[in-house]
Each structure stands twice: as structure tokens, then as C-alpha cells.
Write an enzyme that holds these catalytic residues in place. Sequence first.
Site, PDB file in Angstrom:
ATOM      1  N   HIS A 136      39.631  71.316  32.853  1.00 21.70           N
ATOM      2  CA  HIS A 136      39.910  70.311  32.131  1.00 21.70           C
ATOM      3  C   HIS A 136      40.786  70.253  31.226  1.00 21.70           C
ATOM      4  CE1 HIS A 136      35.971  68.224  33.422  1.00 21.70           C
ATOM      5  NE2 HIS A 136      35.555  70.508  33.108  1.00 21.70           N
ATOM      6  N   ASP A 166      44.540  65.444  29.216  1.00 24.65           N
ATOM      7  CA  ASP A 166      43.913  64.189  29.523  1.00 24.65           C
ATOM      8  C   ASP A 166      44.864  62.421  29.289  1.00 24.65           C
ATOM      9  OD1 ASP A 166      42.178  65.882  31.143  1.00 24.65           O
ATOM     10  OD2 ASP A 166      40.572  64.732  29.994  1.00 24.65           O
TER      11      ASP A 166
END
Length: 374
Positions: A136, A166
Amino acid sequence: MSGPLAGIRVVALAGMGPVPFTGMLLADMGAHVVRVTRPANRSARALSQTDGLHEEHDLANRGVDTVAVDLKDPDGVETVLRLVGAADVFIEGYRPGVTERLGLGPDVVTSRNAAVVYARLTGYGQSGPLAKVAGHDINYVAQSGALHAMARQGEAPRPPINLLGDYAGGGTMAAYGIVCALLEARTSGRGQVLDAAMLDGVAVLTAKLQGLRAAGVYSDDPGTNFLDSGAPFYDTYRCADGRHIAVGALEPDFYREFTSRLGVDVSDWPEQNDRSGWPKLRELIASAFASRTQAEWAEIYAGTDACVTPVLSFDEAADDPHNAQRQVFQRVGGVLHPSPAPRFSRTPGRTPATPSSEHVDVRRLIELWNAGST
């Protein structure tokens, strides 16, 4: 459709985080983005299959059309290939090798459309020992070395939510790469495969710091440098009401403006760049700010070059006079949308709208695209 990318057609396989954000950035600028999602047995107002948000709250899908296709069915794969045949861009965010197993790998897609830009957005990239390892945002930021620098001295690193990996290093860099490839394709007439790794993107963002490190003016000891909370004149402080104020008075002129408005005698304060005096200087600044509320300090520093700003909540940021005048945020259906950025003089991006929960007819869409319409 309006925007500098009007006429560009994008097919994106539904995913989490950076992939829909890439689609949003392109759609904001006028591209016709079609998200391919799995068929659902739930109502049109069902929870999103990507991250549990109701559609009207899933802002990454604003301006995006959705088609439901079963990628485990050969007919579904063929449907996507027909759609890609009339597209300019194809985006996927699966682990390396997954789209190949689905029958939608680069070789297959480019055999249908040699001019398509095939964007692969992953955490660690398409090659290397970690390529197929799960992760992540926090993992990619840590792997890049950037997370190590995000700490106060003596404290554990603090991840910047998931904005850096992200969205900055991932989605934004992917959108930039896609536009670069589209520009090149105008000359060559050929598309190419884009390996957009969040790890790579975050690493690129550290370029300035790498130069400072090489010059010996940036320490690898977190929380001791000018921009990482080490300098007392580049930090946040608590006010009398418990709210916070942000100070960025780096340059001498700005620093003098900053200290002149604190309302205290600073004649015997440590010199600005005397690092040995920074702990004492921090205490003195903190004490000064603790004497008034955030609103009072905001009024004192309003319109000055002291580089002092109240730390605003999202709602406060939306209502701030400067932000409101520029429409930095817009409320659509009761939801706060950040406006498309950057801004263009002739071809402005789209006005934000509530993401649609309706699926479009993929067969009709293919007909329109093949006919040259959007």
C-alpha cells in the site's frame, strides 16, 4: 466535452486508489473515460466495488462512464478489446501478469490498436524482486526512502495519509506519463507501454532533497533540517484556542516580518540561522503564539509577507475568501469537490459533477466510438 483532452478516449479497468484518480485527472481535462467494472447483482445505488463508497461520494469517478463487463468470460474480454480498438489509452492497475492471464495484456491490446497507450500502474513496477508483492501507499513511500524523512527529531516517521504514494507518485505521475505518450504518438503514430510505479514516482519527488544531501546541506537525521520541522520558523504552533498556525518564514526578510508582528520583544532572541539556538527559539515562538487565538493571529498576519497561515479544516478551506474567489473547491450535491487543476485560458477543464451510478450500454458505446463520436 470541454478541456484540453477533449476527444481523447480512455478505457480503465476498475481498481482502487491511484487508477481511478488517474482517470479522474484525465476526465477533468475533457477526456472520455470509461471504467470497466464487474457486473453486480445489486442495485444501481449499491456500494462501489472498489472501495466501499456510495457512487455520489466516489469523486475519483466524476465525469467517468461505467460499463459492466465480466472479464472471466471470453465474450466479456472480446467486448473490452473492441472498446480498446477505438480508444487512445488503456489503464490497468493489477499485479504484473494478471491482465495477460485475462487476455488483455499489452501484446493482445496493441495487436488490436497499435496506437493505444497502455498504462500499467502498480506499486513496485513491472520488474524487480518486489514486482508481484502486495503493498500500500505506506510501503511504497517507505521503500523510496521518503518516509524516513517525514518525522520530527527522535520520533517515528508519520505517513502523509496516502497522498504521496497513491496520488502524487502514482495517479498524478501516471496521468503525466499518459499525456507524454499521447504527445509522442502524434508524431510516431504508435502507442507504447507505460510502467508507472508508485515507488518510482515518489522517488522522483525527492530529487531536490537528493541534491541538497549531495551538497551537504541536508541531513539524513529527520527533524533537523529547514523543511522537516527542524527549523522553528518552518513549523506549526498551537494557539490559545487549541487551533494551529503554520509558519514558513524561511527567508530573512520574511522572518523579520514574522517576528515583528508577534507582539513581543525579540531583540535578545537567538539569531535565525544559529542552529544551537533553535530549541530556545522554538520555545519563544510557541509561547508567543499561545497568547492569542488562531483567528487573532490570522488577522494580524493577513496580507503580509510573513508566510504565516492558519491551519484550516477542509470546510474552512472551502469557505476561505481567497479559495472561494478562485473556486478552489465546489460543492456538488452537498459533497465538497476540489476543482480541476491546473487551469487553462482557452480550454478549461470540466465543472465537477456528481459521479453517475448508472452503467452505460457498452455495445452502443462501441458503435459511437467506432463512428468517431464521444
